[in-house]
Design a protein around this motif. Sequence first.
Motif, PDB file in Angstrom:
ATOM      1  N   UNK A  99      -6.698 -22.371  -9.740  1.00  0.00           N
ATOM      2  CA  UNK A  99      -6.471 -21.392  -8.600  1.00  0.00           C
ATOM      3  C   UNK A  99      -4.975 -21.913  -7.927  1.00  0.00           C
ATOM      4  N   UNK A 100      -4.144 -22.255  -8.967  1.00  0.00           N
ATOM      5  CA  UNK A 100      -2.695 -22.595  -8.295  1.00  0.00           C
ATOM      6  C   UNK A 100      -1.823 -21.698  -8.841  1.00  0.00           C
ATOM      7  N   UNK A 101      -2.272 -20.353  -9.494  1.00  0.00           N
ATOM      8  CA  UNK A 101      -1.365 -19.389  -9.946  1.00  0.00           C
ATOM      9  C   UNK A 101      -0.929 -18.442  -8.813  1.00  0.00           C
ATOM     10  N   UNK A 102       0.088 -17.597  -9.106  1.00  0.00           N
ATOM     11  CA  UNK A 102       0.683 -16.796  -8.042  1.00  0.00           C
ATOM     12  C   UNK A 102       0.607 -15.492  -8.710  1.00  0.00           C
ATOM     13  N   UNK A 103      -0.184 -14.479  -8.197  1.00  0.00           N
ATOM     14  CA  UNK A 103      -0.097 -12.995  -8.651  1.00  0.00           C
ATOM     15  C   UNK A 103       0.903 -12.213  -8.072  1.00  0.00           C
ATOM     16  N   UNK A 104       1.633 -11.186  -8.668  1.00  0.00           N
ATOM     17  CA  UNK A 104       2.381 -10.326  -8.069  1.00  0.00           C
ATOM     18  C   UNK A 104       1.802  -9.348  -6.895  1.00  0.00           C
ATOM     19  N   UNK A 105       2.535  -8.983  -6.053  1.00  0.00           N
ATOM     20  CA  UNK A 105       2.006  -8.223  -5.062  1.00  0.00           C
ATOM     21  C   UNK A 105       1.753  -6.787  -5.551  1.00  0.00           C
ATOM     22  N   UNK A 106       0.786  -6.254  -5.131  1.00  0.00           N
ATOM     23  CA  UNK A 106       0.464  -5.028  -5.548  1.00  0.00           C
ATOM     24  C   UNK A 106       1.738  -3.899  -5.237  1.00  0.00           C
ATOM     25  N   UNK A 107       1.931  -3.069  -6.230  1.00  0.00           N
ATOM     26  CA  UNK A 107       2.960  -1.921  -5.773  1.00  0.00           C
ATOM     27  C   UNK A 107       2.406  -1.082  -4.598  1.00  0.00           C
ATOM     28  N   UNK A 108       3.173  -0.670  -3.892  1.00  0.00           N
ATOM     29  CA  UNK A 108       2.696   0.238  -2.760  1.00  0.00           C
ATOM     30  C   UNK A 108       2.347   1.661  -3.640  1.00  0.00           C
ATOM     31  N   UNK A 109       1.668   2.413  -2.948  1.00  0.00           N
ATOM     32  CA  UNK A 109       1.334   3.821  -3.506  1.00  0.00           C
ATOM     33  C   UNK A 109       2.476   4.588  -3.439  1.00  0.00           C
ATOM     34  N   UNK A 110       2.745   5.469  -4.354  1.00  0.00           N
ATOM     35  CA  UNK A 110       3.676   6.386  -4.323  1.00  0.00           C
ATOM     36  C   UNK A 110       3.876   7.350  -2.988  1.00  0.00           C
ATOM     37  N   UNK A 111       4.723   7.680  -2.453  1.00  0.00           N
ATOM     38  CA  UNK A 111       4.734   8.759  -1.555  1.00  0.00           C
ATOM     39  C   UNK A 111       4.366   9.913  -1.880  1.00  0.00           C
ATOM     40  N   UNK A 112       3.674  10.594  -0.937  1.00  0.00           N
ATOM     41  CA  UNK A 112       3.214  12.216  -1.032  1.00  0.00           C
ATOM     42  C   UNK A 112       4.474  13.070  -1.288  1.00  0.00           C
ATOM     43  N   UNK A 113       4.527  13.692  -2.098  1.00  0.00           N
ATOM     44  CA  UNK A 113       5.458  14.830  -2.216  1.00  0.00           C
ATOM     45  C   UNK A 113       5.311  16.289  -1.698  1.00  0.00           C
ATOM     46  N   UNK A 114       6.216  16.495  -0.786  1.00  0.00           N
ATOM     47  CA  UNK A 114       6.188  18.086  -0.476  1.00  0.00           C
ATOM     48  C   UNK A 114       6.201  18.849  -1.729  1.00  0.00           C
ATOM     49  N   UNK A 127      11.502   4.562  -9.961  1.00  0.00           N
ATOM     50  CA  UNK A 127      10.589   4.827 -10.780  1.00  0.00           C
ATOM     51  C   UNK A 127      10.953   5.934 -11.683  1.00  0.00           C
ATOM     52  N   UNK A 128      10.708   5.459 -13.020  1.00  0.00           N
ATOM     53  CA  UNK A 128      10.992   6.369 -14.218  1.00  0.00           C
ATOM     54  C   UNK A 128      10.131   7.613 -14.182  1.00  0.00           C
ATOM     55  N   UNK A 129      10.912   8.764 -14.636  1.00  0.00           N
ATOM     56  CA  UNK A 129      10.366  10.103 -14.700  1.00  0.00           C
ATOM     57  C   UNK A 129       8.805  10.069 -15.065  1.00  0.00           C
ATOM     58  N   UNK A 130       8.467   9.643 -16.053  1.00  0.00           N
ATOM     59  CA  UNK A 130       7.056   9.379 -16.538  1.00  0.00           C
ATOM     60  C   UNK A 130       6.191   9.115 -15.729  1.00  0.00           C
ATOM     61  N   UNK A 131       6.407   7.926 -14.891  1.00  0.00           N
ATOM     62  CA  UNK A 131       5.596   7.323 -13.911  1.00  0.00           C
ATOM     63  C   UNK A 131       5.595   8.602 -12.689  1.00  0.00           C
ATOM     64  N   UNK A 132       6.795   8.969 -12.273  1.00  0.00           N
ATOM     65  CA  UNK A 132       6.815   9.972 -11.073  1.00  0.00           C
ATOM     66  C   UNK A 132       6.018  11.355 -11.168  1.00  0.00           C
ATOM     67  N   UNK A 133       5.747  11.453 -12.509  1.00  0.00           N
ATOM     68  CA  UNK A 133       5.248  12.815 -13.002  1.00  0.00           C
ATOM     69  C   UNK A 133       3.554  12.323 -12.890  1.00  0.00           C
ATOM     70  N   UNK A 134       3.455  11.210 -13.532  1.00  0.00           N
ATOM     71  CA  UNK A 134       2.063  10.826 -13.391  1.00  0.00           C
ATOM     72  C   UNK A 134       1.550  10.667 -12.043  1.00  0.00           C
ATOM     73  N   UNK A 135       2.221  10.048 -11.145  1.00  0.00           N
ATOM     74  CA  UNK A 135       2.151   9.908  -9.820  1.00  0.00           C
ATOM     75  C   UNK A 135       1.712  11.329  -8.911  1.00  0.00           C
ATOM     76  N   UNK A 136       2.715  12.061  -9.333  1.00  0.00           N
ATOM     77  CA  UNK A 136       2.331  13.586  -8.811  1.00  0.00           C
ATOM     78  C   UNK A 136       1.082  14.360  -9.211  1.00  0.00           C
ATOM     79  N   UNK A 137       1.024  14.104 -10.341  1.00  0.00           N
ATOM     80  CA  UNK A 137      -0.400  14.596 -11.350  1.00  0.00           C
ATOM     81  C   UNK A 137      -1.667  14.115 -10.452  1.00  0.00           C
ATOM     82  N   UNK A 138      -1.746  13.054  -9.814  1.00  0.00           N
ATOM     83  CA  UNK A 138      -2.694  12.463  -9.122  1.00  0.00           C
ATOM     84  C   UNK A 138      -2.595  12.725  -7.706  1.00  0.00           C
ATOM     85  N   UNK A 139      -1.720  13.371  -7.204  1.00  0.00           N
ATOM     86  CA  UNK A 139      -1.544  13.594  -5.901  1.00  0.00           C
ATOM     87  C   UNK A 139      -2.596  14.675  -5.336  1.00  0.00           C
TER      88      UNK A 139
END
Length: 298
Positions: A270-285, A1-13
């Motif tokens: 209805x024959x399309x395939x959607x990508x799997x949803x990304x798992x939620x980011x792990x909670x950081x200590x 995960x890129x730094x921007x995305x990691x910081x945004x995930x932390x900001x929502x924790x």
Amino acid sequence: MELDAELSALAAQEDLPADLVRRLLQYPGARRTVALLRRDLTDDLIAEIIDLGSVRTLAANSSVPSQIRARFAEHPEPAVRCAVAASVRDEPLGLLARLAADPDPSVRSFLAMNEHLPAELLALLASDSEASVRSSVIQRWRDVPDDVRRMLLTDADPGIRSGSVRASVPPADLLPGLLADPATRAAAVAHAVPTPELAADPDSDVREAVAAHPDLPAGLRDLLAADQDISVRNAIAARSDTPPTLREQIVATLEPDGPVAEWTLSFLRDTHTCPRAAPPPPRRTRQQAESLLAQAGL
């Protein structure tokens, strides 16, 4: 995960200590996440977010105290008022009516999407001078009183008439006129009895609407299966009552002109395939959060 995305995930924790939230405010992407999503913002954090220039994002956060969001309704930037209008409650009393009279039509359009808006203000916006505002009312309002529905179905703007037909069932006495109107004919087909005349209409949108009609007779279905328009044939292929052999024959004739068109056609079938949803980011200590903040120089 890129730094921007990691910081945004932390900001929502959830339960992130306030001192770490404050440090995240110095990083623009994380600041936007804090301003928009956090439910635990203190007055000091709110003031700092405002000073850092993220008022528009903060105005869209429905967890911000009502007295602060009411101040945003007076902000000179229409984008800020739009963010407030979309979800604010009528606190203080009269705030929603004030936004309904906002001079900027974009603010009134966002207000039409507000689930807290009373019926009388929705009716007022349904007669707004700007078509964009009336269009927002159509998208938002499903339980439309008959007089308002009739007004929108006979609106001077063809886009409003068409959107109104798609959004609600028109009164029976208006249906003939809607079928005769080129702007609403295709949308009105869903509320009419499918006929050979409609199936042979020169407008392919009308024929496609006939092809998707739930009460389409088998004879018209088979006729439209050989239609010259790819979208009409695809609508027949998408029907659950189309025999498998006929469906295979139709699909073999579908030659979209690119991957986007191919995906669009397959989506309807209805024959399309959607990508799997990304798992939620792990909670950081706290230690992990401190390490990430240090990596970003915060």
